[in-house]
Design a protein around this motif. Structure first.
Motif, PDB file in Angstrom:
ATOM      1  N   TRP A 161     -11.407  12.819  -2.013  1.00 20.77           N
ATOM      2  CA  TRP A 161     -10.594  10.954  -2.267  1.00 20.77           C
ATOM      3  C   TRP A 161      -9.003  11.167  -2.196  1.00 20.77           C
ATOM      4  O   TRP A 161      -8.532  10.326  -1.689  1.00 20.77           O
ATOM      5  CB  TRP A 161     -10.535  11.103  -3.917  1.00 20.77           C
ATOM      6  N   ALA A 162      -8.936  11.642  -1.855  1.00 21.38           N
ATOM      7  CA  ALA A 162      -7.239  12.570  -1.145  1.00 21.38           C
ATOM      8  C   ALA A 162      -7.195  12.249   0.019  1.00 21.38           C
ATOM      9  O   ALA A 162      -6.523  11.856   0.549  1.00 21.38           O
ATOM     10  CB  ALA A 162      -7.041  14.109  -1.968  1.00 21.38           C
ATOM     11  N   GLN A 163      -8.804  12.166   1.405  1.00 15.66           N
ATOM     12  CA  GLN A 163      -8.234  11.977   2.081  1.00 15.66           C
ATOM     13  C   GLN A 163      -8.456  10.537   2.441  1.00 15.66           C
ATOM     14  O   GLN A 163      -7.923   9.481   3.312  1.00 15.66           O
ATOM     15  CB  GLN A 163     -10.042  12.574   2.604  1.00 15.66           C
ATOM     16  N   LEU A 164      -9.391   9.596   1.635  1.00 16.43           N
ATOM     17  CA  LEU A 164      -9.464   8.483   0.934  1.00 16.43           C
ATOM     18  C   LEU A 164      -8.083   8.137   0.878  1.00 16.43           C
ATOM     19  O   LEU A 164      -8.338   6.742   1.881  1.00 16.43           O
ATOM     20  CB  LEU A 164     -10.490   7.922  -0.164  1.00 16.43           C
ATOM     21  N   LEU A 165      -7.015   8.320   0.610  1.00 16.44           N
ATOM     22  CA  LEU A 165      -6.329   7.609   0.166  1.00 16.44           C
ATOM     23  C   LEU A 165      -5.124   7.625   1.562  1.00 16.44           C
ATOM     24  O   LEU A 165      -4.296   6.847   1.565  1.00 16.44           O
ATOM     25  CB  LEU A 165      -5.144   8.482  -1.401  1.00 16.44           C
ATOM     26  N   MET A 166      -5.212   9.236   2.122  1.00 18.21           N
ATOM     27  CA  MET A 166      -4.663   9.284   3.461  1.00 18.21           C
ATOM     28  C   MET A 166      -4.805   7.800   4.204  1.00 18.21           C
ATOM     29  O   MET A 166      -4.370   7.368   5.140  1.00 18.21           O
ATOM     30  CB  MET A 166      -4.510  10.493   3.955  1.00 18.21           C
ATOM     31  N   ILE A 167      -6.563   7.057   3.683  1.00 21.06           N
ATOM     32  CA  ILE A 167      -6.525   6.392   5.729  1.00 21.06           C
ATOM     33  C   ILE A 167      -6.870   5.619   4.851  1.00 21.06           C
ATOM     34  O   ILE A 167      -5.797   4.391   5.916  1.00 21.06           O
ATOM     35  CB  ILE A 167      -8.126   6.577   4.699  1.00 21.06           C
ATOM     36  N   ILE A 168      -6.638   5.240   3.567  1.00 16.63           N
ATOM     37  CA  ILE A 168      -6.144   4.098   2.752  1.00 16.63           C
ATOM     38  C   ILE A 168      -4.635   3.473   3.632  1.00 16.63           C
ATOM     39  O   ILE A 168      -4.085   2.447   3.437  1.00 16.63           O
ATOM     40  CB  ILE A 168      -5.798   3.893   1.510  1.00 16.63           C
ATOM     41  N   THR A 169      -3.658   4.842   2.923  1.00 16.63           N
ATOM     42  CA  THR A 169      -2.306   4.617   3.347  1.00 16.63           C
ATOM     43  C   THR A 169      -2.331   4.312   3.923  1.00 16.63           C
ATOM     44  O   THR A 169      -1.440   3.325   4.654  1.00 16.63           O
ATOM     45  CB  THR A 169      -1.908   5.981   3.047  1.00 16.63           C
ATOM     46  N   LEU A 170      -2.785   4.967   5.680  1.00 14.74           N
ATOM     47  CA  LEU A 170      -2.589   4.393   7.033  1.00 14.74           C
ATOM     48  C   LEU A 170      -2.941   3.394   7.469  1.00 14.74           C
ATOM     49  O   LEU A 170      -2.538   2.831   8.097  1.00 14.74           O
ATOM     50  CB  LEU A 170      -3.543   5.892   7.861  1.00 14.74           C
ATOM     51  N   THR A 171      -4.176   3.534   7.334  1.00 18.01           N
ATOM     52  CA  THR A 171      -4.365   1.291   7.447  1.00 18.01           C
ATOM     53  C   THR A 171      -3.619   0.567   7.087  1.00 18.01           C
ATOM     54  O   THR A 171      -2.951  -0.186   7.548  1.00 18.01           O
ATOM     55  CB  THR A 171      -5.800   1.006   6.798  1.00 18.01           C
ATOM     56  N   ALA A 172      -3.032   0.567   5.539  1.00 19.88           N
ATOM     57  CA  ALA A 172      -2.120   0.247   5.208  1.00 19.88           C
ATOM     58  C   ALA A 172      -0.228  -0.177   5.920  1.00 19.88           C
ATOM     59  O   ALA A 172      -0.352  -0.679   5.999  1.00 19.88           O
ATOM     60  CB  ALA A 172      -1.581   0.174   3.925  1.00 19.88           C
ATOM     61  N   GLY A 173      -0.407   0.985   6.237  1.00 19.93           N
ATOM     62  CA  GLY A 173       0.451   1.004   7.778  1.00 19.93           C
ATOM     63  C   GLY A 173       0.794   0.326   8.841  1.00 19.93           C
ATOM     64  O   GLY A 173       1.646  -0.364   8.912  1.00 19.93           O
ATOM     65  N   THR A 174      -0.487   0.477   9.209  1.00 21.49           N
ATOM     66  CA  THR A 174      -0.731  -0.353   9.657  1.00 21.49           C
ATOM     67  C   THR A 174      -0.690  -1.504   9.740  1.00 21.49           C
ATOM     68  O   THR A 174       0.424  -2.566  10.500  1.00 21.49           O
ATOM     69  CB  THR A 174      -2.531  -0.220  10.661  1.00 21.49           C
ATOM     70  N   GLY A 175      -1.292  -2.273   8.518  1.00 24.03           N
ATOM     71  CA  GLY A 175      -1.083  -3.819   8.307  1.00 24.03           C
ATOM     72  C   GLY A 175       0.211  -4.464   8.237  1.00 24.03           C
ATOM     73  O   GLY A 175       0.709  -5.440   8.887  1.00 24.03           O
ATOM     74  N   LEU A 176       0.837  -3.355   7.515  1.00 24.05           N
ATOM     75  CA  LEU A 176       2.377  -3.863   7.305  1.00 24.05           C
ATOM     76  C   LEU A 176       3.137  -3.735   9.012  1.00 24.05           C
ATOM     77  O   LEU A 176       3.715  -4.799   8.911  1.00 24.05           O
ATOM     78  CB  LEU A 176       2.995  -2.572   6.546  1.00 24.05           C
ATOM     79  N   ILE A 177       3.053  -2.806   9.738  1.00 31.88           N
ATOM     80  CA  ILE A 177       3.442  -3.335  10.890  1.00 31.88           C
ATOM     81  C   ILE A 177       3.362  -4.890  11.429  1.00 31.88           C
ATOM     82  O   ILE A 177       4.130  -4.982  12.330  1.00 31.88           O
ATOM     83  CB  ILE A 177       2.881  -2.210  12.269  1.00 31.88           C
ATOM     84  N   MET A 178       2.077  -4.148  11.414  1.00 32.30           N
ATOM     85  CA  MET A 178       1.874  -6.190  12.159  1.00 32.30           C
ATOM     86  C   MET A 178       2.164  -7.292  11.167  1.00 32.30           C
ATOM     87  O   MET A 178       2.802  -8.439  12.261  1.00 32.30           O
ATOM     88  CB  MET A 178       0.091  -6.099  11.533  1.00 32.30           C
ATOM     89  N   TRP A 179       2.101  -6.690  10.368  1.00 37.21           N
ATOM     90  CA  TRP A 179       3.363  -8.187   9.000  1.00 37.21           C
ATOM     91  C   TRP A 179       5.042  -8.680  10.116  1.00 37.21           C
ATOM     92  O   TRP A 179       5.786  -8.894  10.470  1.00 37.21           O
ATOM     93  CB  TRP A 179       3.550  -7.483   7.987  1.00 37.21           C
ATOM     94  N   PHE A 180       5.488  -6.585  10.121  1.00 33.01           N
ATOM     95  CA  PHE A 180       6.615  -6.905  10.752  1.00 33.01           C
ATOM     96  C   PHE A 180       6.594  -7.506  11.757  1.00 33.01           C
ATOM     97  O   PHE A 180       7.685  -7.772  12.354  1.00 33.01           O
ATOM     98  CB  PHE A 180       7.289  -5.289  10.502  1.00 33.01           C
ATOM     99  N   ALA A 181       6.165  -7.293  12.695  1.00 30.44           N
ATOM    100  CA  ALA A 181       5.807  -8.132  14.856  1.00 30.44           C
ATOM    101  C   ALA A 181       5.447  -9.264  14.352  1.00 30.44           C
ATOM    102  O   ALA A 181       6.342 -10.148  14.847  1.00 30.44           O
ATOM    103  CB  ALA A 181       4.580  -7.207  14.797  1.00 30.44           C
ATOM    104  N   GLU A 182       4.894 -10.389  13.670  1.00 30.72           N
ATOM    105  CA  GLU A 182       5.085 -11.422  13.352  1.00 30.72           C
ATOM    106  C   GLU A 182       6.534 -12.648  12.658  1.00 30.72           C
ATOM    107  O   GLU A 182       6.847 -12.989  12.970  1.00 30.72           O
ATOM    108  CB  GLU A 182       3.483 -11.880  11.943  1.00 30.72           C
ATOM    109  N   LEU A 183       7.049 -11.016  11.682  1.00 33.55           N
ATOM    110  CA  LEU A 183       7.936 -11.802  10.997  1.00 33.55           C
ATOM    111  C   LEU A 183       9.217 -11.772  11.744  1.00 33.55           C
ATOM    112  O   LEU A 183      10.081 -12.707  11.995  1.00 33.55           O
ATOM    113  CB  LEU A 183       8.486 -10.889   9.787  1.00 33.55           C
ATOM    114  N   VAL A 184       9.736 -11.028  13.413  1.00 31.33           N
ATOM    115  CA  VAL A 184      10.236 -10.963  14.076  1.00 31.33           C
ATOM    116  C   VAL A 184      10.034 -11.579  15.006  1.00 31.33           C
ATOM    117  O   VAL A 184      10.349 -12.831  15.680  1.00 31.33           O
ATOM    118  CB  VAL A 184      10.216  -9.422  14.830  1.00 31.33           C
TER     119      VAL A 184
END
Length: 442
Positions: A161-184
């Motif tokens: 469950w800890a590894q699953l949470l890490m995977i979700i966090t890293l994937t969400a970080g990528t989605g957030l970066i993609m959103w930042f790029a579109e905002l810029v």
């Protein structure tokens, strides 16, 4: 020059865009230092100090594009690499999937659909890459085979469950970066994803230069700085170089209006492929090392298979001549491959013929396509050699100066820094000319 910069900040709209871009960059760099849940942050920092952030192959490239966040296992550890990979895949799929090519030709609506596909593929790749990263960190192989104790205990909890949470966090970080790029892109200055890549690479420059100064002394540091300035000037010169093919348009009557009768040109850049061949070559060369890493189990006599030993000796260290030769040849080959995909002489010739355009001395239609292909093939050769030599600079520095493969003045880093910097300055200059009739550049 200083008066032009002052005009930038005196223009309210442009000033607002620049400050918004800087704000997004600040948040992006802050996220690169926020650790993922269940990461043993003191051990990660200790391992980074002991190993000197040394890494080879594709891992080095991903760490470069994440601004060093990958090896720190931060929430933005994957950086922009999933988005870059997804963009390249969607672009290549246009050649093999007719539906993608049809969407590309539809205009803005089709481009929006392709962008949506790129987003979905980015999230899928982020899931795959985050799973791989967590697995490698759990096994203690993130920094390669090492006897340092801190490198073998990077996670505080390795439950599923800890590894699953890490995977979700890293994937969400990528989605957030993609959103930042579109905002810029929408509200800032320049292309958002390119600006974030620029920021990630520029953030590694001070650390890389300081490590050279500490390990090799001030004289070598000064020499590297001088060589870097010369290389940057040469890269700017080549990136701006282009072969201009003159095109004339015949006059035609549309109703009561006369259209055409203009002279223009087709700009064919020396380096049309950009940094993509370097990424392709690095990825392909990393595959043998990755296969060998999972086949290191010794036999009954305690010996590792011979092919694994050969790969580890010749295809994992960037300072080996065979590795350099293969790297150079792959970049040259991928440059021709990528240019052939992105520039279609037949399509360009057909469009020219449709609108009454022709190259002086060349018949419209097939002869024009053959002429464009002739010019493109020959101008791509110096561009491919140039890309190969620039990509070899970090490997030569690794063998001579003792720098790691994140050597700042070479490879993908210098190409992206110069390319994004020139494009961003041009956009600011264009916006200044719209308001003041005088740009940033002379």
């Amino acid at each position: 020059m200083f008066s032009a910069i002052a005009r930038v900040f005196r223009t309210p709209d442009l000033r607002r865009k620049i400050f918004f871009t800087l704000f997004i960059i600040a948040i992006y760099r802050l996220g690169a230092h926020v650790p993922t849940p269940f990461v043993n942050y003191p051990n990660v920092q200790s391992c980074l100090r002991e190993t000197g952030s040394a890494s080879e192959g594709l891992l080095s490239l991903v760490n470069l594009f994440s601004g060093g966040a990958l090896l720190q296992l931060s929430i933005f550890a994957l950086g922009v690499m999933p988005y870059i990979t997804a963009t390249i895949i969607v672009q290549l799929l246009r050649v093999v999937i007719p539906h993608f090519e049809a969407l590309y030709k539809e205009g803005q609506a089709g481009q929006a659909k392709l962008t949506q596909y790129t987003r979905y593929l980015t999230i899928a790749l982020a899931l795959l890459q985050s799973t791989t990263l967590v697995t490698v960190a759990r096994s203690g192989q993130l920094f390669g085979t090492t006897s340092i104790a801190s490198c073998n205990s990077l996670l505080t909890n390795d439950a599923w469950w800890a590894q699953l949470l890490m995977i979700i966090t890293l994937t969400a970080g990528t989605g957030l970066i993609m959103w930042f790029a579109e905002l810029v892109t929408e509200r800032g200055v320049g292309n958002g994803m390119s600006i974030l890549i620029f920021t990630s690479i520029a953030a590694t420059f001070p650390v890389a230069m300081w490590s050279i100064a500490q390990s090799r002394g001030f004289e070598v540091f000064l020499l590297v700085l001088i060589v870097g300035i010369i290389v940057m000037g040469l890269v700017v010169f080549v990136e701006q170089s282009q072969r201009r093919i003159p095109v004339q348009y015949a006059k035609r009557m549309v109703g009561r209006r006369t259209l055409g009768g203009t002279n223009t040109y087709i700009p064919i850049k020396v380096n049309m492929a950009g940094v993509v061949p370097v990424i392709f070559a690095s990825s392909l060369l990393y595959i043998p090392a990755l296969i060998a890493q999972f086949n290191q189990t010794p036999d009954a006599n305690g010996n590792v298979p011979g092919w694994v030993t050969w790969i580890q000796s010749y295809l994992t260290k960037g300072d080996h001549p065979l590795y350099m030769l293969l790297y150079f040849l792959l970049i040259v080959g991928f440059t021709y491959f990528y240019v052939a995909i992105t520039f279609n002489p037949v399509e360009v010739a057909d469009n020219m013929k449709k609108y009454g355009g022709f190259i002086p001395g060349i018949r419209a239609g097939r002869p024009t396509a053959e002429y464009l292909d002739y010019v493109l093939t020959r101008i791509t050769l110096p561009g491919a050699i140039y890309l190969g030599l620039i990509a070899l600079l970090p490997l030569i520095a690794l063998a001579t100066v003792g720098a790691n493969q994140n050597f700042p003045f070479g490879g993908a880093s210098i190409l992206i820094i110069v390319g994004v910097g020139l494009e961003t300055v041009k956009q600011i200059d264009a916006q200044l000319q719209q308001r003041h009739y005088e740009g940033l550049l002379r």
